[in-house]
Motif scaffolding. Sequence first.
Motif, PDB file in Angstrom:
ATOM      1  N   ASN A 139      15.161  -2.087  35.350  1.00  0.00           N
ATOM      2  CA  ASN A 139      14.647  -3.149  34.483  1.00  0.00           C
ATOM      3  C   ASN A 139      13.458  -3.818  35.150  1.00  0.00           C
ATOM      4  N   THR A 179      19.802  -1.306  26.158  1.00  0.00           N
ATOM      5  CA  THR A 179      18.492  -1.317  26.812  1.00  0.00           C
ATOM      6  C   THR A 179      18.589  -0.783  28.237  1.00  0.00           C
ATOM      7  N   GLN A 183      15.880   2.495  29.755  1.00  0.00           N
ATOM      8  CA  GLN A 183      14.647   2.187  30.481  1.00  0.00           C
ATOM      9  C   GLN A 183      14.092   3.379  31.260  1.00  0.00           C
TER      10      GLN A 183
END
Length: 195
Positions: A139, A179, A183
């Motif tokens: 992230n 999410t 990534q």
Amino acid sequence: MFCEKVTELLKEAERNRDTIDQYNDEKIRQIVEEMHVLFKMNMNDANATNENKSLWTTVQVRHSALERNKRCLLAYLYDRMNKIKTLRWEFGSVLPPDVRELLSDAEYEWFSKYSTNLAMYMRSLGQDIGYSGIDLTENLRPPKSLYIEVLCMADHGKLELEDGDVITLKKNSRHFLPTSECQTLIRQGILKQIS
């Protein structure tokens, strides 16, 4: 004129601040040759300054040119090194072939060692509290939402999610995924965020 080639090299690098250019081996070789010639000329004149003090100014000017070439070459290489670090964080430990061919062999070796060191560091994080490591590259920006809609850009095969579900990533298929799981695949170009 002294330092023209190194100035051209820096201007080249400045033009493309956000991307990495092809390693300019030929220009670097020419700059290093110029430095060797200046050094030899300085050695000859420095040995002759005992008899002729007027050469001392010439030696100082050449030495300044040598130092400038050295500083500029180091700045060029340092800039490339920082761009290579950025590539590691963007693409992961495997570079795409078109990016790989922009690096010299020594730069690629440095990239591999940096990648190995980063991986060892990430594996060591959290071991004292029972985790097997933390992926710091996952992230790079905080997610706006926990789930995102993605489009699969290439056939990738099966992907097992953290909750145990297995999905098949086929070209042009759409998925609504966490999410955190997307990534890395987005950075590799396998998935593309739709919304």
